[in-house]
Design an enzyme around this catalytic site. Sequence first.
Site, PDB file in Angstrom:
ATOM      1  N   TYR A 280       0.663  -1.135   0.174  1.00  0.00           N
ATOM      2  CA  TYR A 280      -0.002   0.063   0.010  1.00  0.00           C
ATOM      3  C   TYR A 280       1.033   1.084  -0.052  1.00  0.00           C
ATOM      4  O   TYR A 280       1.432   1.706   0.977  1.00  0.00           O
ATOM      5  CB  TYR A 280      -0.823   0.014   1.393  1.00  0.00           C
ATOM      6  CG  TYR A 280      -2.269   0.815   1.107  1.00  0.00           C
ATOM      7  CD1 TYR A 280      -1.933   2.073   1.058  1.00  0.00           C
ATOM      8  CD2 TYR A 280      -3.345   0.347   1.137  1.00  0.00           C
ATOM      9  CE1 TYR A 280      -3.192   2.993   0.826  1.00  0.00           C
ATOM     10  CE2 TYR A 280      -4.642   1.100   0.985  1.00  0.00           C
ATOM     11  CZ  TYR A 280      -4.401   2.677   1.107  1.00  0.00           C
ATOM     12  OH  TYR A 280      -5.482   3.391   1.061  1.00  0.00           O
ATOM     13  N   TYR A 328      -1.017   4.001 -10.382  1.00  0.00           N
ATOM     14  CA  TYR A 328      -2.318   3.272 -11.022  1.00  0.00           C
ATOM     15  C   TYR A 328      -3.578   3.920 -10.766  1.00  0.00           C
ATOM     16  O   TYR A 328      -4.337   4.409 -11.464  1.00  0.00           O
ATOM     17  CB  TYR A 328      -2.043   1.883 -10.602  1.00  0.00           C
ATOM     18  CG  TYR A 328      -3.409   0.763 -10.676  1.00  0.00           C
ATOM     19  CD1 TYR A 328      -3.984   1.019 -12.014  1.00  0.00           C
ATOM     20  CD2 TYR A 328      -3.808  -0.245  -9.890  1.00  0.00           C
ATOM     21  CE1 TYR A 328      -5.212   0.127 -12.370  1.00  0.00           C
ATOM     22  CE2 TYR A 328      -4.981  -0.809 -10.178  1.00  0.00           C
ATOM     23  CZ  TYR A 328      -5.704  -0.518 -11.326  1.00  0.00           C
ATOM     24  OH  TYR A 328      -6.632  -1.619 -11.485  1.00  0.00           O
TER      25      TYR A 328
END
Length: 384
Positions: A280, A328
């Site tokens: 993350y 992304y």
Amino acid sequence: MLNGFPRGRTAIVGAATFGVGKTPGHEAMDLAALASLRALAEAGLTPGDVDALFIAQPQDTLATLSFAEYLGIEPKVTSNNRSGGSAFLLHLEHAALALDAGLADVALIAYGSNQATASGKLVQTSRPSNWEAPYKPLRPISSYALAAARHMHRYGTTKRQLAEVAVAARRWAQLNPEAVAREPLDLDSVVNARLVSDPLGVRDCCLVTDGAAAVVMVRAERAPDHAARPVYLLGAASAVTHADIAAMPDLTVTGAAQSGGRAFAQAGVGPADIDVLQLYDAFTINPILFLEDLGFCAKGEGGPFVEGGRIGPGGSLPVNTSGGGLSYCHPGMFGLFTVVESVRQLRGDAGARQVAGAKLALAHGNGGVLSSQATAIFGTAETR
């Protein structure tokens, strides 16, 4: 059952995304539903087959109720554990236990956000504590900036090393047609970008996008009936260390040191066995902290570890092969996207960014301000 976890006894048989980028005209729940329908279709299932539902929507405290109604289902097991971006890996852990116990047969884990088109900026779901509020922190970035500054002070980590994380993510994103940010990015551009909260600049921060993701889980014995290449959950563990950054025991050590150790023990593997990592990366300091705490390098060595493109395409340790939250997508919470990319890599469906021969993947979620950590380890049939 190893260390209390049903190693390899549950599997993901559907994984999908929807609406990554901007999707005007869609509410957050619409996006979550469309991703869920895609994931269910992959598994040859319908919403009516779902009897365990896990979802965490930042703006809906009763999300399991509203999403069950939206899908037209009456699940036997539900959870909307709201620990931030780590929530969906907690859901994996709890879904595996429920499935293995026979409490349910088909578990759906879903998330959706229209953050970019609804507000165009990061939506805050919590307020600073009474102790932090007088200092007017920029939430959540000021908290991560404190962790970055402390790591730099204690271990000599540099802004250029932080920039290595952003550049590696961008290089992976350039191989991912679904990624939002694919234009070239170099170290100087990251280091010299506008400062947001010292020492973090704008290129050290995640994107703000729309997007949704969903995965479908069943017991392992049913998995071959639903997927040609099921991905098995070998270990999943979590840890909470604090809520506000002022209460973090050590700004350079996260709960990943606990969740990772437990997940590795459950899976019966170690860091050296992992082929691909999805960490993350809301901010560039995150992967450096997690690489250390998960045991891929020693504490304090994360900065040098990521230098020279080591975690980018062609490097020795593929990290955030989708492009991560930095390049992304990052629709408010990114945790479930780490799971979807892990599944795609182990199924061999990642296209130009595919890591050859990937058999073991690690996904790691982070919630709050380094507050909640959750680690999951996945494997192919041959690693089960």
